[in-house]
Design an enzyme around this catalytic site. Structure first.
Site, PDB file in Angstrom:
ATOM      1  N   ARG A 121       8.921  -0.223  22.401  1.00 47.99           N
ATOM      2  CA  ARG A 121       9.948  -0.852  21.590  1.00 47.99           C
ATOM      3  C   ARG A 121       9.429  -1.996  20.710  1.00 47.99           C
ATOM      4  O   ARG A 121       9.818  -3.001  20.341  1.00 47.99           O
ATOM      5  CB  ARG A 121      10.712  -1.666  22.506  1.00 47.99           C
ATOM      6  N   LYS A 143       9.066  -2.751   5.445  1.00 52.99           N
ATOM      7  CA  LYS A 143       9.767  -1.407   5.642  1.00 52.99           C
ATOM      8  C   LYS A 143       8.735  -0.351   6.023  1.00 52.99           C
ATOM      9  O   LYS A 143       7.531  -0.343   5.453  1.00 52.99           O
ATOM     10  CB  LYS A 143      10.286  -1.048   4.228  1.00 52.99           C
ATOM     11  N   GLU A 185       3.633  -1.099 -11.186  1.00 51.17           N
ATOM     12  CA  GLU A 185       4.229  -2.083 -10.528  1.00 51.17           C
ATOM     13  C   GLU A 185       3.856  -3.334 -10.724  1.00 51.17           C
ATOM     14  O   GLU A 185       4.807  -4.439 -10.649  1.00 51.17           O
ATOM     15  CB  GLU A 185       3.943  -1.784  -8.854  1.00 51.17           C
ATOM     16  N   LYS A 241       6.563  -9.982  -4.772  1.00 54.32           N
ATOM     17  CA  LYS A 241       7.104  -9.203  -3.851  1.00 54.32           C
ATOM     18  C   LYS A 241       7.377 -10.091  -2.815  1.00 54.32           C
ATOM     19  O   LYS A 241       8.576  -9.970  -1.945  1.00 54.32           O
ATOM     20  CB  LYS A 241       6.356  -8.173  -3.326  1.00 54.32           C
ATOM     21  N   GLU A 251      17.410  -5.857   1.967  1.00 54.84           N
ATOM     22  CA  GLU A 251      17.772  -5.135   0.852  1.00 54.84           C
ATOM     23  C   GLU A 251      19.422  -5.295   0.526  1.00 54.84           C
ATOM     24  O   GLU A 251      20.125  -4.133   0.496  1.00 54.84           O
ATOM     25  CB  GLU A 251      17.322  -3.870   0.994  1.00 54.84           C
ATOM     26  N   ARG A 255      16.577  -8.120  -3.620  1.00 55.54           N
ATOM     27  CA  ARG A 255      15.366  -6.857  -3.380  1.00 55.54           C
ATOM     28  C   ARG A 255      15.846  -5.609  -4.415  1.00 55.54           C
ATOM     29  O   ARG A 255      14.706  -5.177  -4.730  1.00 55.54           O
ATOM     30  CB  ARG A 255      15.565  -6.509  -1.880  1.00 55.54           C
ATOM     31  N   ASN A 259      13.551  -2.701  -8.001  1.00 58.87           N
ATOM     32  CA  ASN A 259      13.821  -1.119  -8.267  1.00 58.87           C
ATOM     33  C   ASN A 259      13.963  -0.976  -9.788  1.00 58.87           C
ATOM     34  O   ASN A 259      14.358  -0.024 -10.419  1.00 58.87           O
ATOM     35  CB  ASN A 259      15.078  -0.471  -7.588  1.00 58.87           C
ATOM     36  N   HIS A 262      12.928   2.214 -11.538  1.00 57.65           N
ATOM     37  CA  HIS A 262      12.979   3.355 -10.398  1.00 57.65           C
ATOM     38  C   HIS A 262      14.083   4.249 -10.545  1.00 57.65           C
ATOM     39  O   HIS A 262      14.142   5.402  -9.859  1.00 57.65           O
ATOM     40  CB  HIS A 262      12.889   2.663  -9.032  1.00 57.65           C
ATOM     41  N   HIS A 266      12.421   7.798 -10.355  1.00 54.91           N
ATOM     42  CA  HIS A 266      12.607   8.537  -9.402  1.00 54.91           C
ATOM     43  C   HIS A 266      13.196   9.886  -9.670  1.00 54.91           C
ATOM     44  O   HIS A 266      12.570  11.053  -9.158  1.00 54.91           O
ATOM     45  CB  HIS A 266      13.764   8.180  -8.263  1.00 54.91           C
ATOM     46  N   HIS A 278       3.789   8.392  -8.567  1.00 58.92           N
ATOM     47  CA  HIS A 278       4.994   7.369  -8.422  1.00 58.92           C
ATOM     48  C   HIS A 278       5.123   6.378  -9.608  1.00 58.92           C
ATOM     49  O   HIS A 278       5.994   6.072 -10.411  1.00 58.92           O
ATOM     50  CB  HIS A 278       5.129   6.746  -7.181  1.00 58.92           C
TER      51      HIS A 278
HETATM   52  N1  LIG Z   1       7.133   0.650   2.849  1.00 62.94           N
HETATM   53  C1  LIG Z   1       7.496   0.235   1.366  1.00 62.94           C
HETATM   54  O1  LIG Z   1       8.060  -0.783   1.021  1.00 62.94           O
HETATM   55  C2  LIG Z   1       7.092   1.066   0.516  1.00 62.94           C
HETATM   56  C3  LIG Z   1       7.010   0.865  -1.062  1.00 62.94           C
HETATM   57  C4  LIG Z   1       6.529   1.580  -1.808  1.00 62.94           C
HETATM   58  C5  LIG Z   1       5.836   3.105  -1.589  1.00 62.94           C
HETATM   59  N2  LIG Z   1       6.079   3.445  -0.004  1.00 62.94           N
HETATM   60  C6  LIG Z   1       5.281   4.434   0.478  1.00 62.94           C
HETATM   61  O2  LIG Z   1       3.794   4.207   0.148  1.00 62.94           O
HETATM   62  C7  LIG Z   1       3.419   5.878   0.000  1.00 62.94           C
HETATM   63  C8  LIG Z   1       2.502   5.795  -1.281  1.00 62.94           C
HETATM   64  O3  LIG Z   1       1.477   5.045  -1.130  1.00 62.94           O
HETATM   65  P1  LIG Z   1       0.204   4.992  -1.966  1.00 62.94           P
HETATM   66  O4  LIG Z   1       0.629   5.015  -3.330  1.00 62.94           O
HETATM   67  O5  LIG Z   1      -0.869   3.812  -1.656  1.00 62.94           O
HETATM   68  O6  LIG Z   1      -0.411   6.338  -1.672  1.00 62.94           O
HETATM   69  P2  LIG Z   1      -1.269   6.908  -0.363  1.00 62.94           P
HETATM   70  O7  LIG Z   1      -1.415   6.159   0.797  1.00 62.94           O
HETATM   71  O8  LIG Z   1      -0.955   8.694  -0.432  1.00 62.94           O
HETATM   72  O9  LIG Z   1      -2.838   6.645  -1.238  1.00 62.94           O
HETATM   73  C9  LIG Z   1      -3.155   7.372  -2.208  1.00 62.94           C
HETATM   74  C10 LIG Z   1      -4.583   8.220  -2.241  1.00 62.94           C
HETATM   75  O10 LIG Z   1      -5.550   7.072  -2.222  1.00 62.94           O
HETATM   76  C11 LIG Z   1      -6.486   7.496  -1.205  1.00 62.94           C
HETATM   77  N3  LIG Z   1      -7.049   6.220  -0.930  1.00 62.94           N
HETATM   78  C12 LIG Z   1      -6.379   4.924  -0.336  1.00 62.94           C
HETATM   79  N4  LIG Z   1      -7.210   3.811  -0.422  1.00 62.94           N
HETATM   80  C13 LIG Z   1      -8.385   4.374  -1.036  1.00 62.94           C
HETATM   81  C14 LIG Z   1      -9.542   3.615  -1.471  1.00 62.94           C
HETATM   82  N5  LIG Z   1      -9.531   2.338  -1.102  1.00 62.94           N
HETATM   83  N6  LIG Z   1     -10.579   4.481  -1.929  1.00 62.94           N
HETATM   84  C15 LIG Z   1     -10.386   5.833  -2.029  1.00 62.94           C
HETATM   85  N7  LIG Z   1      -9.352   6.426  -1.960  1.00 62.94           N
HETATM   86  C16 LIG Z   1      -8.241   5.746  -1.273  1.00 62.94           C
HETATM   87  C17 LIG Z   1      -5.655   8.238  -0.017  1.00 62.94           C
HETATM   88  O11 LIG Z   1      -6.434   8.913   0.617  1.00 62.94           O
HETATM   89  C18 LIG Z   1      -4.483   9.103  -0.910  1.00 62.94           C
HETATM   90  O12 LIG Z   1      -5.416  10.261  -1.359  1.00 62.94           O
HETATM   91  C19 LIG Z   1       4.690   6.613  -0.254  1.00 62.94           C
HETATM   92  O13 LIG Z   1       4.747   7.367   0.849  1.00 62.94           O
HETATM   93  C20 LIG Z   1       5.807   5.886  -0.410  1.00 62.94           C
HETATM   94  O14 LIG Z   1       7.046   6.277   0.207  1.00 62.94           O
HETATM   95  C21 LIG Z   1       6.372   2.531   0.756  1.00 62.94           C
END
Ligand SMILES: NC(=O)c1ccc[n+]([C@@H]2O[C@H](COP(=O)([O-])OP(=O)(O)OC[C@H]3O[C@@H](n4cnc5c(N)ncnc54)[C@H](O)[C@@H]3O)[C@@H](O)[C@H]2O)c1
Length: 371
Positions: A121, A143, A185, A241, A251, A255, A259, A262, A266, A278
């Site tokens: 939990r 999130k 971003e 942020k 949100e 918040r 977007n 987006h 999206h 993205h």
């Molecule tokens: N929780 C939230 O508020 C929120 C907000 C935006 C996006 N997201 C989520 O985040 C995800 C996308 O995150 P992302 O863009 O960081 O992608 P990711 O986590 O897929 O990382 C991108 C790529 O970079 C590689 N990588 C990561 N760090 C590295 C480093 N320092 N050196 C070399 N390679 C590295 C990873 O292996 C991957 O292939 C999506 O699933 C999205 O839904 C969440």
């Protein structure tokens, strides 16, 4: 440097953004009173590079450290992978006073954060983002979640971290395309809330001669002056942020401004079948949405032009791919911001400020997207 601080009704926590930040983790855990075992979940691409040395450092400081490597890619945000993490933790004897460390991009942050939210939990989670996108966006704000076969991010929880530590040195190993998408971003945060950040992004680009023909924004570990400037810009984008989630944790209002870009973004990301990243889609979306604001007479033409020049200088495109406008609009209608069948558009009025409008006529949208 003084950490930024998220302050919400459910939690207050520091957000550290600086070069070499990971080295300070043992001291910071001690300051937070986290003395239980640590469950380090790493993205497979960073496990050897940063995970193994970090685990060593934490063990040397007296912690018990368990490690788990997650295959890179969004497919890891799955019920199956979540189940594996739960099994690893339960079989290893996780206790309530322990903490989960999420080292990687948004995929690991979301997955490990949700595992931490749900195991026993809820145990503490520390976010250690290693992509520009996750530093500026995913790691801050609590999130967490996974995907469902019927859609992305449909299963999740709000679970604020106890600490966010973004070590900008980790950006040195990020592939150029992944780094570049992150600048979308950063630029977005300038447009929605911080005109000075936007101007300083412009100054750096001018100083370095970055343009559409010769884009920059990449990390060069050999150029200490550049990496210090980029780190500062990233920290200020994270501060946006931090401010926004401190105002609106769940949100319900402010918040939504995050977007910007987006709604169209999206749609474009989905129509490209995720061939566009993205951040690349958000860059296109911001350009389209600045065009909508202009046709709505909410801002002058200069805004869209400056924004496009900055997007290009950091190596991103603004041109909307040749998708069917009906398809874009149909996807926009499924956007999470739709209320009472109206799209709530986040539109700029000037660099540094946006308004939410739900009265954009469809004919005007079509004109903006065509242009
Ligand atoms: N929780 C939230 O508020 C929120 C907000 C935006 C996006 N997201 C989520 O985040 C995800 C996308 O995150 P992302 O863009 O960081 O992608 P990711 O986590 O897929 O990382 C991108 C790529 O970079 C590689 N990588 C990561 N760090 C590295 C480093 N320092 N050196 C070399 N390679 C590295 C990873 O292996 C991957 O292939 C999506 O699933 C999205 O839904 C969440």
């Amino acid at each position: 440097m003084k950490p930024l601080t998220v302050t919400t009704t459910s939690a207050t926590y520091p957000v550290v953004v600086e070069s070499g930040a990971l080295a300070s983790l043992p001291d910071r855990l001690q300051a937070l009173g986290l003395r239980g075992a640590l469950w380090l979940v790493c993205d497979g691409a960073v496990a050897e590079l940063y995970g193994a040395p970090l685990a060593e450092r934490l063990r040397a400081a007296g912690h018990t450290v368990h490690t788990f490597s997650v295959p890179p890619g969004d497919a890891s945000k799955s019920p199956a992978q979540l189940g594996e993490l739960h099994t690893w933790m339960i079989a290893g004897g996780i206790e309530r006073r322990d903490a989960v460390l999420a080292l990687g991009g948004g995929v690991v942050g979301d997955l490990a954060g949700f595992a931490a939210a749900t195991i026993l939990r809820g145990v503490a989670v520390i976010q250690l983002p290693t992509t520009l996108l996750s530093m500026v966006d995913a790691a801050v704000g609590g999130k967490t979640g996974i995907n469902h076969p019927l859609g992305k991010n449909l299963i999740g929880a709000f679970h604020q971290p106890r600490l966010v530590l973004a070590d900008t040195d980790t950006l040195a190993s990020l592939p150029p395309r992944a780094l570049r998408e992150g600048w979308a971003e950063v630029i977005k945060h300038g447009v929605i809330r911080d005109a000075e950040l936007f101007e300083d992004l412009e100054h750096l680009a001018n100083e370095r001669g970055w343009s559409a023909q010769s884009p920059g924004g990449l990390w060069d570990a050999a150029d200490a002056g550049l990496t210090a400037q980029l780190s500062d810009l990233i920290r200020r984008a994270v501060a946006v942020k931090v401010e926004v989630v401190s105002i609106d944790e769940f949100e319900r209002g402010e918040r939504i401004t995050l977007n910007y870009g987006h709604t169209v973004g999206h749609a474009v990301e989905q129509l490209s079948r995720y061939g566009l990243l993205h951040g690349e889609s958000v860059a296109v979306g911001m350009h389209a949405e600045a065009g909508i604001a202009r046709l709505m007479d909410m801002c002058d033409g200069d805004l869209a032009g400056r924004q496009a020049a900055l997007i290009h200088a950091y190596g991103l495109e603004t041109k909307l791919p040749a998708y069917d406008i009906d398809a874009i609009l149909a996807l926009a209608m499924r956007d999470k911001k739709v209320q009472a069948k109206k799209i709530r558009w986040v539109l700029p009025t000037a660099i540094g400020s946006v308004l939410v409008r739900d009265d954009v006529p469809e004919e005007l949208l079509r004109r903006a997207l065509q242009a």
